[in-house]
Design a protein around this motif. Structure first.
Motif, short mmCIF file in Angstrom:
data_model
loop_
_atom_site.label_atom_id
_atom_site.label_comp_id
_atom_site.label_asym_id
_atom_site.label_seq_id
_atom_site.Cartn_x
_atom_site.Cartn_y
_atom_site.Cartn_z
N TRP A 9 0.80 -1.22 0.00
CA TRP A 9 0.00 0.00 0.00
C TRP A 9 0.83 1.27 0.00
N SER A 10 2.07 1.18 0.42
CA SER A 10 2.93 2.37 0.42
C SER A 10 3.17 2.87 -1.01
N GLN A 11 2.95 2.02 -2.02
CA GLN A 11 3.08 2.45 -3.42
C GLN A 11 2.11 3.56 -3.77
N VAL A 12 0.97 3.60 -3.06
CA VAL A 12 -0.05 4.59 -3.36
C VAL A 12 -0.40 5.46 -2.15
N GLY A 13 0.55 5.58 -1.23
CA GLY A 13 0.37 6.49 -0.10
C GLY A 13 -0.18 5.86 1.16
N GLY A 14 -0.38 4.56 1.17
CA GLY A 14 -0.91 3.90 2.37
C GLY A 14 0.20 3.40 3.27
N PRO A 15 -0.18 2.65 4.32
CA PRO A 15 0.82 2.14 5.25
C PRO A 15 1.69 1.08 4.60
N ALA A 16 2.97 1.10 4.94
CA ALA A 16 3.91 0.11 4.42
C ALA A 16 3.72 -1.21 5.15
N LYS A 17 4.08 -2.29 4.47
CA LYS A 17 4.05 -3.61 5.11
C LYS A 17 5.04 -3.62 6.26
N GLU A 18 4.68 -4.36 7.30
CA GLU A 18 5.60 -4.56 8.40
C GLU A 18 6.73 -5.46 7.90
N PRO A 19 7.98 -5.14 8.28
CA PRO A 19 9.07 -6.03 7.85
C PRO A 19 8.89 -7.43 8.46
N THR A 20 9.27 -8.44 7.70
CA THR A 20 9.18 -9.82 8.18
C THR A 20 10.40 -10.13 9.03
#
Length: 173
Positions: free
Chosen positions: A155-166
């Protein structure tokens, strides 16, 4: 014009931030900083739709804490609705359909507040019996959305929250 186009790109980008394990983003005052979109579809009406939607926007912002500048409302009409069971259900004048497009990181409780506020506000400001409303929530998923020239995998591609790192040694869900 350039500002409008950039605003629309950002707006639609944020709309597509629908499913994420990230927590809801909260504004300073505790309000939700998401950007739902509300599409209302009814039979043709003589209502002043622009005025009704402005009042609905005010009510939903007040009831939910959503910034009214972050929610887009639009109204369209059907030519005809055939609902043979509506009369038996006590629904006069047909059903009004509401498509609610929400970011997936909104909680069920927050979505419920938006739906309830919409129903109460439309009853108060448009005279639409809340029992004749059908509200459906739309949610997309990462990897199933093409936007801004690419498949959205985070989602960070379009301004949303980034995935949590694994964490090391664990696989991503």
């Amino acid at each position: 014009m350039k500002r409008l186009i950039i605003g629309l790109i950002v707006f639609f980008g944020l709309i597509c931030c629908l499913v994420s394990p990230a927590p809801v983003l909260l504004a300073e005052g505790g309000g939700i900083t998401t950007d739902p979109m509300v599409k209302i579809t009814s039979l043709p009406t003589k209502l002043d739709v622009k005025a009704v939607l402005a009042k609905v926007s005010d009510d939903v912002a007040r009831d939910t804490g959503l910034d009214k500048n972050m929610v887009t409302y639009f109204w369209q009409t059907f030519d005809y609705i055939y609902c043979p069971g509506c009369g038996d259900a006590g629904i006069e004048g047909g059903v009004t359909f509401i498509d609610l497009y929400v970011p997936g990181f909104m909680t069920d409780e927050e979505i419920g507040k938006v739906m309830t506020s919409l129903a109460l506000s439309l009853e108060k400001n448009a005279g639409i019996n809340k029992k004749s409303l059908f509200i459906h929530t739309h949610v997309a998923e990462e990897n199933r959305l093409y936007m801004m020239g690419e498949i959205i995998t985070d989602w960070s591609q379009v301004g949303g929250p980034a995935k949590e790192p694994t964490p090391a040694g664990k696989s991503a869900p």
